[in-house]
Design an enzyme around this catalytic site. Structure first.
Site, PDB file in Angstrom:
ATOM      1  N   LYS A  46      10.737   3.503   3.214  1.00 15.78           N
ATOM      2  CA  LYS A  46      10.726   5.117   3.289  1.00 15.78           C
ATOM      3  C   LYS A  46      11.572   5.444   2.127  1.00 15.78           C
ATOM      4  CE  LYS A  46       9.479   6.874   7.486  1.00 15.78           C
ATOM      5  NZ  LYS A  46       9.322   8.024   7.757  1.00 15.78           N
TER       6      LYS A  46
ATOM      7  N   LYS B  61       2.131   4.542   1.758  1.00 14.94           N
ATOM      8  CA  LYS B  61       2.296   5.196   2.749  1.00 14.94           C
ATOM      9  C   LYS B  61       1.819   6.567   3.104  1.00 14.94           C
ATOM     10  CE  LYS B  61       5.214   4.997   7.045  1.00 14.94           C
ATOM     11  NZ  LYS B  61       5.123   6.148   7.326  1.00 14.94           N
TER      12      LYS B  61
ATOM     13  N   CYS C  68      18.549  36.932  31.606  1.00 11.14           N
ATOM     14  CA  CYS C  68      18.712  36.609  30.291  1.00 11.14           C
ATOM     15  C   CYS C  68      17.266  36.824  29.374  1.00 11.14           C
ATOM     16  CB  CYS C  68      19.280  35.252  29.999  1.00 11.14           C
ATOM     17  SG  CYS C  68      19.665  34.860  28.336  1.00 11.14           S
TER      18      CYS C  68
ATOM     19  N   CYS D 259      22.962  37.261  26.993  1.00 20.84           N
ATOM     20  CA  CYS D 259      23.470  37.944  28.089  1.00 20.84           C
ATOM     21  C   CYS D 259      24.995  37.888  28.478  1.00 20.84           C
ATOM     22  CB  CYS D 259      22.658  37.517  29.510  1.00 20.84           C
ATOM     23  SG  CYS D 259      23.117  35.817  29.840  1.00 20.84           S
TER      24      CYS D 259
ATOM     25  N   CYS E 273      26.898  33.104  26.479  1.00 18.58           N
ATOM     26  CA  CYS E 273      25.256  33.445  25.942  1.00 18.58           C
ATOM     27  C   CYS E 273      25.445  34.523  24.956  1.00 18.58           C
ATOM     28  CB  CYS E 273      24.475  33.550  27.020  1.00 18.58           C
ATOM     29  SG  CYS E 273      22.810  33.908  26.464  1.00 18.58           S
TER      30      CYS E 273
ATOM     31  N   GLU F 143       0.864  -1.318   0.030  1.00 17.44           N
ATOM     32  CA  GLU F 143       0.090  -0.148   0.011  1.00 17.44           C
ATOM     33  C   GLU F 143       0.909   1.317   0.021  1.00 17.44           C
ATOM     34  OE1 GLU F 143      -2.284  -0.310   3.719  1.00 17.44           O
ATOM     35  OE2 GLU F 143      -2.832  -2.460   3.307  1.00 17.44           O
TER      36      GLU F 143
ATOM     37  N   ASP G 264       1.089  10.327   4.014  1.00 12.44           N
ATOM     38  CA  ASP G 264       1.868  11.154   5.083  1.00 12.44           C
ATOM     39  C   ASP G 264       0.907  12.406   5.598  1.00 12.44           C
ATOM     40  OD1 ASP G 264       4.079  12.315   6.396  1.00 12.44           O
ATOM     41  OD2 ASP G 264       4.938  13.263   4.837  1.00 12.44           O
TER      42      ASP G 264
ATOM     43  N   CYS H   3      22.260  28.085  29.140  1.00 14.05           N
ATOM     44  CA  CYS H   3      22.847  29.367  29.821  1.00 14.05           C
ATOM     45  C   CYS H   3      22.023  29.506  31.077  1.00 14.05           C
ATOM     46  CB  CYS H   3      22.323  30.697  28.761  1.00 14.05           C
ATOM     47  SG  CYS H   3      22.300  32.080  30.108  1.00 14.05           S
TER      48      CYS H   3
ATOM     49  N   TYR I  10      -6.981   2.095   5.743  1.00  9.27           N
ATOM     50  CA  TYR I  10      -6.033   1.164   5.471  1.00  9.27           C
ATOM     51  C   TYR I  10      -5.889  -0.093   6.348  1.00  9.27           C
ATOM     52  CZ  TYR I  10      -3.098   4.160   7.852  1.00  9.27           C
ATOM     53  OH  TYR I  10      -2.526   5.218   8.957  1.00  9.27           O
TER      54      TYR I  10
HETATM   55  S1  IVH Z   1      -0.658   0.160   8.807  1.00  7.79           S
HETATM   56  C1  IVH Z   1      -0.184  -2.168  12.567  1.00  7.79           C
HETATM   57  N1  IVH Z   1      -0.948   1.174   6.518  1.00  7.79           N
HETATM   58  O1  IVH Z   1       2.391   5.278   9.095  1.00  7.79           O
HETATM   59  C2  IVH Z   1      -0.213  -1.650  11.259  1.00  7.79           C
HETATM   60  N2  IVH Z   1      -0.184   2.592   8.163  1.00  7.79           N
HETATM   61  O2  IVH Z   1       4.987   4.577  10.225  1.00  7.79           O
HETATM   62  C3  IVH Z   1      -0.403  -0.136  11.649  1.00  7.79           C
HETATM   63  N3  IVH Z   1       0.580   5.026   7.378  1.00  7.79           N
HETATM   64  O3  IVH Z   1       1.213   5.081  12.208  1.00  7.79           O
HETATM   65  C4  IVH Z   1      -0.335   0.993  10.429  1.00  7.79           C
HETATM   66  N4  IVH Z   1      -0.050   4.732   5.394  1.00  7.79           N
HETATM   67  O4  IVH Z   1       0.061   6.613  10.582  1.00  7.79           O
HETATM   68  C5  IVH Z   1      -0.399   1.507   7.645  1.00  7.79           C
HETATM   69  N5  IVH Z   1      -1.087   1.998   4.240  1.00  7.79           N
HETATM   70  C6  IVH Z   1      -0.737   2.358   5.592  1.00  7.79           C
HETATM   71  C7  IVH Z   1      -0.221   3.653   5.997  1.00  7.79           C
HETATM   72  C8  IVH Z   1       0.174   3.842   7.424  1.00  7.79           C
HETATM   73  C9  IVH Z   1       0.451   5.629   6.320  1.00  7.79           C
HETATM   74  C10 IVH Z   1       1.196   5.819   8.794  1.00  7.79           C
HETATM   75  C11 IVH Z   1       0.067   5.342  10.113  1.00  7.79           C
HETATM   76  C12 IVH Z   1       1.079   4.485  10.992  1.00  7.79           C
HETATM   77  C13 IVH Z   1       2.594   5.117  10.351  1.00  7.79           C
HETATM   78  C14 IVH Z   1       3.666   4.120  10.809  1.00  7.79           C
END
Ligand code: IVH
Length: 663
Positions: free
Chosen positions: A308, A112, A426, A405, A402, A110, A114, A420, A221
């Site tokens: 990541k 991730k 200060c 001061c 500092c 999936e 942000d 400081c 998700y």
């Molecule tokens: S699953 C036990 N799926 O990433 C599994 N998390 O670093 C729980 N996040 O806390 C998380 N996309 O806030 C999952 N497709 C995805 C995600 C996802 C973003 C975030 C989520 C989690 C964090 C983990």
């Protein structure tokens, strides 16, 4: 058709089109047609207020104003994921898992997202609670805010389980940030720096009608519950989609880790074209029984991991290192950079953390450095381009005294930061303490910006936060930029702050490690300041969630004579040092005002209006007199009252005008 039936019909119809628009991204009618249906529902509901239900699309405009979020315990801990950055890490993950089981299994990949993680609880098809992650064990109940997000259904359709939880990520799409910033710039406000922090800040707003205005979105998700429809994570998500929930389409199932790597590669390029931010890929074992068998380490699930992507980096010249002094006296070196564009914003400064970090990376003034944006708003310097280093450059000599001061800096064993210690004299530290004390989450004193604080300090009017309560008109009026109206407003705000709850006051004192939630824990346990002062290290440790670092800091703070004096003076000024006092003020917008309520209102009940008046510092009075500030008139204000108000020349305002006053 009876109004009741027409209302039911319109609600269904509007919910259907909401889903088509916000979840499926495939609207079936024009905005104009939608607006017409919406207005029709709204006017039928106005006519029949008893038929308004919480899941009606007209209720997504907010209005609930909270003082604080309730803390709730998660049904299942809300853990985060372990991170990987390379193919090798992923092969190791695959190898680890295959050693944990003899079974064949599949991976689900999936995106991730942000944003901010959220847990939604549905019962009998209705959204009943939304909780933030918090510390993973308990989080904030942000239901009122989450209800304002249009892609989150308030009511499900189809064949859903009676009770389940679904987790996901609330985020702000790029276009949403752009639109918000456009309007902020127009209003002369600083634009927001990134989507994640803006989404997270939005969820923490206390007024849900503000949240309703923000173009937030949410992808779901992870389905959890006692009776899930399938043993496959993938299947469950596909089913959840049929209940109206926004489950991303960008999800894939593979039986080999090599295919997972292809998925990652594909999205490394494609992610730049997405209308929202992702910072990686999440890889999960599909089989839920197997997930349970594999279980968790102390921090992460064993059956899932995140990959990541490297964050965007740019290189630029570091012109100079400057030093900032925090309210605790901690010194933070900051890189003053040649301005450069990074992830959509112009960066001029970046954090260098501490002196160790400067030596570790061998950063020098004049270097060309790489700058990266992490989760924080402030970017950081991550490396030096040594090839571009000037032959004559010199290593940084960290300041010894500092910059404000002049006192010698000290560095305690085991502490990465220099301090400081001249906290009494200060200026940046004193200013920092005031800024913390008056902050919205602390004493919430409006009308006192950093410059005014510095002015008051320089004029010798304030040194300790308790001095705020001795300020008077005669001291303030002669000062530059202090008009009578703003002086009155400020003095009222200070007065109102005397009633702030003990937990916020304890937080406001600025004891190291006593943040908002620790302050709450301490107040809940000890009830009043005397018991906290008396508590020794061991009795503090017996309190849930209080560890030795916090305990030590609390004991130390209350062992300092000057701090005890401060508490005593604040108490004499009438501040609330015990938890039995209930009134919590949200603002001082109505401070000192005497307000008459007359008639009935459309949006709020009379009881709610009365509460709002009190929460903003006003008083609801019964009879009109010369002293009345204004009359808040509802639909059917009595004629005699109206006449009397008019005779006395007292303004009469509507519910809308009243709400606008509180914004
Ligand atoms: S699953 C036990 N799926 O990433 C599994 N998390 O670093 C729980 N996040 O806390 C998380 N996309 O806030 C999952 N497709 C995805 C995600 C996802 C973003 C975030 C989520 C989690 C964090 C983990």
């Amino acid at each position: 058709m009876k109004d009741k039936d027409r209302i039911e019909f319109l609600k269904k119809e509007l919910n259907f089109h909401n889903h088509a628009y916000y979840v499926l991204d495939a609207p079936k009618i024009s905005d104009f047609e939608f607006d017409n249906l919406f207005s029709e529902l709204k006017s039928l509901e106005n006519k029949n207020p008893h038929l308004i239900t919480i899941d009606s699309p007209t209720q997504r405009v907010g209005g609930e104003v909270l003082d604080n979020f309730k803390t709730v315990k998660h049904n299942y801990p809300m853990l985060s994921l372990g991170n990987t950055y390379s193919a090798e890490d992923l092969y190791n993950f695959d190898l680890r898992l295959s050693k944990l089981t003899n079974q064949d299994f599949e991976y689900v990949c999936e995106l991730k997202y942000d944003g901010v993680s959220i847990s939604l609880i549905y019962e009998n098809g209705e959204l009943i609670q939304a909780v933030t992650r918090g510390d993973g064990i308990q989080g904030d109940d942000v239901t009122a805010n989450v209800r304002m997000i249009k892609s989150i259904p308030l009511k499900l359709v189809g064949n859903y389980p009676d009770k389940f939880e679904i987790r996901g990520e609330i985020f702000l799409p790029h276009a949403g940030l752009k639109a918000m910033n456009k309007s902020r710039i127009k209003r002369g406000l600083e634009p927001y720096a990134n989507t994640r922090n803006t989404a997270s800040g939005s969820l923490k707003l206390l007024d849900s009608s503000e949240v309703a205005k923000r173009p937030l979105d949410c992808y779901l998700y992870y389905l959890l519950g006692e009776k899930l429809p399938s043993n496959s994570h993938f299947e469950n998500l596909q089913l959840a989609r049929t209940w109206g929930l926004k489950v991303p389409l960008e999800i894939e199932k593979y039986d080999k880790i090599a295919n997972v790597l292809d998925f990652i590669k594909k999205w490394d390029l494609k992610r730049l074209d997405l209308p929202y931010d992702i910072d990686g890929i999440v890889i999960k074992v599909d089989n839920i029984n197997l997930q349970n068998e594999m279980g968790f380490t102390s921090k992460f699930p064993r059956w899932a991991i995140s990959y990541k992507y490297k964050s965007e980096q740019v290189s630029t010249r570091l012109n100079k290192i400057v030093y900032q002094i925090g309210r605790t006296g901690a010194i933070t070196p900051v890189a003053d950079l040649e301005p450069v564009k990074l992830a959509g914003t112009i960066v001029k400064r970046a954090s260098l953390h501490n002196s160790d970090q400067i030596s570790r990376l061998d950063i020098r003034e004049g270097d060309v450095v790489y700058v990266e944006k992490g989760g924080e708003i402030i970017p950081k310097v991550v490396a030096v381009d040594f090839q571009k280093r000037d032959l004559f450059s010199q290593p940084v000599i960290f300041i010894k005294s500092c910059p404000s001061c002049g006192s010698s800096l000290i560095r305690n064993k085991g502490d990465a930061k220099h301090y400081c210690n001249n906290s009494d004299n200060c200026i940046p530290q004193i200013r920092g303490k005031f800024e913390h004390f008056i902050a919205r989450k602390a004493m919430n004193i409006d009308g006192l910006g950093s410059e005014t604080i510095e002015l008051f300090i320089n004029e010798g009017l304030i040194r300790e936060v308790s001095d705020l309560y001795n300020l008077n008109k005669n001291d303030l009026l002669p000062l530059d930029r202090m008009a009578e109206k703003s002086v009155d407003k400020l003095l009222l705000a200070i007065e109102v702050s005397k009633s702030v709850s003990f937990e916020r006051l304890l937080f406001a004192l600025g004891i190291r490690y006593v943040g908002e939630s620790v302050a709450k824990v301490l107040v809940k346990h000890f009830k009043n300041i005397e018991s906290i002062i008396e508590a020794d290290f061991d009795s503090l440790l017996t309190v849930d969630e209080i560890g030795s670092k916090i305990a030590e800091s609390v004991v130390k703070w209350f062992s300092i004579k000057r701090n005890l004096e401060l508490v005593k003076t604040l108490k004499l000024s009438g501040l609330q040092f015990n938890s039995t006092y209930k009134q919590n003020y949200l603002s001082s917008k109505l401070a000192g005002m005497r307000i008459i309520i007359s008639g009935n209102f459309n949006r709020y009940s009379r009881v709610q209006i009365k509460k709002m008046i009190e929460e903003h510092g006003g008083r609801n009075v019964a009879s009109i007199s010369k002293k009345t500030t204004f009359v808040l008139a509802g639909n059917d204000m009595g004629p005699s009252k109206k006449k009397r108000a008019e005779d006395l020349g007292i303004p009469i305002i509507t519910e809308e005008e009243f709400i606008a006053k509180l914004k």
